[in-house]
Design a protein around this motif. Structure first.
Motif, PDB file in Angstrom:
ATOM      1  N   PHE A 291       0.844  -1.197   0.000  1.00 17.16           N
ATOM      2  CA  PHE A 291       0.000   0.000   0.000  1.00 17.16           C
ATOM      3  C   PHE A 291       0.876   1.243   0.000  1.00 17.16           C
ATOM      4  O   PHE A 291       1.992   1.239   0.531  1.00 17.16           O
ATOM      5  CB  PHE A 291      -0.913   0.011   1.223  1.00 17.16           C
ATOM      6  CG  PHE A 291      -1.948  -1.078   1.219  1.00 17.16           C
ATOM      7  CD1 PHE A 291      -3.228  -0.840   0.752  1.00 17.16           C
ATOM      8  CD2 PHE A 291      -1.648  -2.346   1.686  1.00 17.16           C
ATOM      9  CE1 PHE A 291      -4.188  -1.842   0.743  1.00 17.16           C
ATOM     10  CE2 PHE A 291      -2.596  -3.362   1.683  1.00 17.16           C
ATOM     11  CZ  PHE A 291      -3.870  -3.103   1.212  1.00 17.16           C
ATOM     12  N   SER A 292       0.357   2.315  -0.593  1.00 14.84           N
ATOM     13  CA  SER A 292       1.065   3.589  -0.540  1.00 14.84           C
ATOM     14  C   SER A 292       1.072   4.122   0.883  1.00 14.84           C
ATOM     15  O   SER A 292       0.275   3.692   1.721  1.00 14.84           O
ATOM     16  CB  SER A 292       0.401   4.598  -1.484  1.00 14.84           C
ATOM     17  OG  SER A 292      -0.957   4.825  -1.104  1.00 14.84           O
ATOM     18  N   SER A 293       1.967   5.058   1.161  1.00 15.09           N
ATOM     19  CA  SER A 293       2.120   5.555   2.527  1.00 15.09           C
ATOM     20  C   SER A 293       0.856   6.228   3.048  1.00 15.09           C
ATOM     21  O   SER A 293       0.584   6.204   4.254  1.00 15.09           O
ATOM     22  CB  SER A 293       3.291   6.549   2.594  1.00 15.09           C
ATOM     23  OG  SER A 293       3.080   7.628   1.701  1.00 15.09           O
ATOM     24  N   ASP A 294       0.049   6.815   2.155  1.00 13.66           N
ATOM     25  CA  ASP A 294      -1.199   7.441   2.597  1.00 13.66           C
ATOM     26  C   ASP A 294      -2.378   6.468   2.574  1.00 13.66           C
ATOM     27  O   ASP A 294      -3.512   6.835   2.896  1.00 13.66           O
ATOM     28  CB  ASP A 294      -1.518   8.687   1.761  1.00 13.66           C
ATOM     29  CG  ASP A 294      -1.742   8.363   0.278  1.00 13.66           C
ATOM     30  OD1 ASP A 294      -1.735   7.161  -0.084  1.00 13.66           O
ATOM     31  OD2 ASP A 294      -1.905   9.303  -0.510  1.00 13.66           O
ATOM     32  N   GLY A 295      -2.105   5.227   2.173  1.00 15.05           N
ATOM     33  CA  GLY A 295      -3.136   4.194   2.199  1.00 15.05           C
ATOM     34  C   GLY A 295      -4.173   4.276   1.098  1.00 15.05           C
ATOM     35  O   GLY A 295      -5.160   3.555   1.123  1.00 15.05           O
ATOM     36  N   THR A 296      -3.958   5.125   0.093  1.00 12.01           N
ATOM     37  CA  THR A 296      -4.960   5.309  -0.955  1.00 12.01           C
ATOM     38  C   THR A 296      -4.717   4.426  -2.177  1.00 12.01           C
ATOM     39  O   THR A 296      -5.606   4.263  -3.013  1.00 12.01           O
ATOM     40  CB  THR A 296      -4.998   6.777  -1.418  1.00 12.01           C
ATOM     41  OG1 THR A 296      -3.731   7.125  -1.998  1.00 12.01           O
ATOM     42  CG2 THR A 296      -5.308   7.708  -0.258  1.00 12.01           C
ATOM     43  N   LYS A 297      -3.520   3.873  -2.307  1.00 10.41           N
ATOM     44  CA  LYS A 297      -3.183   3.055  -3.466  1.00 10.41           C
ATOM     45  C   LYS A 297      -2.752   1.656  -3.007  1.00 10.41           C
ATOM     46  O   LYS A 297      -2.211   1.490  -1.907  1.00 10.41           O
ATOM     47  CB  LYS A 297      -2.037   3.692  -4.263  1.00 10.41           C
ATOM     48  CG  LYS A 297      -2.325   5.099  -4.774  1.00 10.41           C
ATOM     49  CD  LYS A 297      -3.323   5.087  -5.932  1.00 10.41           C
ATOM     50  CE  LYS A 297      -3.513   6.485  -6.501  1.00 10.41           C
ATOM     51  NZ  LYS A 297      -4.479   6.493  -7.631  1.00 10.41           N
ATOM     52  N   PHE A 298      -2.978   0.682  -3.844  1.00 10.25           N
ATOM     53  CA  PHE A 298      -2.531  -0.673  -3.581  1.00 10.25           C
ATOM     54  C   PHE A 298      -1.902  -1.230  -4.846  1.00 10.25           C
ATOM     55  O   PHE A 298      -2.138  -0.745  -5.956  1.00 10.25           O
ATOM     56  CB  PHE A 298      -3.683  -1.569  -3.135  1.00 10.25           C
ATOM     57  CG  PHE A 298      -4.558  -2.013  -4.280  1.00 10.25           C
ATOM     58  CD1 PHE A 298      -4.366  -3.250  -4.881  1.00 10.25           C
ATOM     59  CD2 PHE A 298      -5.554  -1.187  -4.767  1.00 10.25           C
ATOM     60  CE1 PHE A 298      -5.155  -3.642  -5.945  1.00 10.25           C
ATOM     61  CE2 PHE A 298      -6.349  -1.575  -5.832  1.00 10.25           C
ATOM     62  CZ  PHE A 298      -6.154  -2.805  -6.433  1.00 10.25           C
TER      63      PHE A 298
END
Length: 346
Positions: A218-225
């Protein structure tokens, strides 16, 4: 024994350590900053480390050049908690009474806190340990070559919170949710479409038969996987599945695939701008959306410093020789180096 200084946690874990073993670094390339597993060097230097040797959990005091045994009795794979107050370990199934799967917790001072036996009719050994938070842990066990179990425990109470059967387990950032690939028949000729599941809900199913899934990142901001699908077609080999992650509904959206060229290999992750990246040794391969291809750059950073590596390992080797009377690091496993943390003056 010396306590940890307060400050931000930056550490790395390298398993089955020998002198040339790699660990974790922070690489910087044109604003790129990411954790990888290719160097243990830190420009700030280290304070201390924990590691395992011959089933003993050990503490290395860098400044004193000394080693302290925190716990004995077949304790393996020590993992430091996020707040650096406790150590998670496993016991060898062959060294427990009744050959049970057992893990435990001690404090950084070596005080015993708890041991927990995993009750499972499927699994036969512990193969992975991780902290999910300061009070919860994830334990991966072996069922067969294609299947594992994943258990979530509250280590303060000893309560089992959840368990899952499958593979490719990963924690969804900032949640207590686990995403994993569903269990598939072992040694079966039956074609299977592999799926990812969260709380029993299928959130992704591959459109290619027998494409095996790697654990998602996951991206650091949790918006992408993103995750890698290993395809049965040798010519196609691998592809990346990526998209958006909805934190509220815990669903994957806008899913698309990216073919991975044969010359691109390494560890999948995201950079600070949510670009997909693959890191291999000192090469950084960033996927360029507009050009629809990977752009390769060389990682250049003073943190990847073999002199610093050698300095820290040399200090550890000296302590090993002094304590055990031999000059080999080959028996040392699961080391966690704790970088020096400097407190800002007011």
């Amino acid at each position: 024994m010396k306590r940890f200084p307060k400050g931000k946690i930056i550490y790395c874990i390298a398993f089955f350590l020998i002198l040339c073993t790699a660990g974790v670094m922070m690489a910087s390339v044109s604003g790129f900053s990411i954790e990888s597993i290719f160097s243990t060097a830190k420009s700030k230097g280290y304070n201390d480390a924990i590691f395992e040797r011959n089933g003993e959990i050990c503490w290395f005091d860098y400044s004193e050049g000394s080693i302290t045994i925190l716990d004995r009795g077949g304790k393996y794979t020590p993992v430091l908690s996020p707040n650096r107050s406790r150590i998670l370990y496993r016991k060898s199934v062959f060294e427990t009474e009744g050959n049970v799967m057992q893990f435990g917790i001690i404090t950084i001072d070596g005080e015993f806190l708890r041991e927990i036996v995993i009750d499972s009719y499927l699994s036969n050994d512990i193969i992975g340990l991780q902290w999910l938070s300061d009070s919860t842990v994830g334990i991966t066990t072996h069922v067969n070559p294609s299947t594992s179990e994943f258990f979530v425990y509250n280590v303060d109470t000893g309560e089992k919170i959840a368990s899952y059967v499958g593979y490719a387990f990963a924690q969804i950032p900032n949640t207590d949710k686990i995403i994993h690939a569903e269990n598939v028949p072992h040694w079966s000729d039956e074609p299977v479409y592999h799926s990812f599941v969260v709380d029993g809900k299928i959130v992704y199913t591959s459109d290619i038969i027998d494409a095996r899934l790697d654990p998602p990142v996951f991206s650091s901001d949790g918006t992408k996987f993103a995750f890698v699908e290993n395809l049965p077609d040798l010519e196609a080999s691998r592809r990346i599945i990526t998209g958006n992650f909805d934190k509220e509904s815990l669903t994957l959206k806008n899913i698309r695939s990216i073919n991975i060229p044969s010359e691109v290999a390494g560890y999948l992750t995201f950079d600070e701008s949510n670009n997909i990246c693959i890191i291999n040794n000192n090469l950084l391969q960033i996927y360029n959306e507009k050009a629809s291809k990977f752009i390769t750059s060389e990682i250049s950073t003073d943190l990847r410093n073999r002199w610093s590596d050698s300095k820290n390992f040399a200090a550890l080797q000296t302590a090993v020789t002094k304590y055990w009377g031999d000059d080999s690091l080959e028996r040392i496993n699961s080391i966690t180096w704790i970088p020096e943390v400097k407190t800002e003056q007011p």
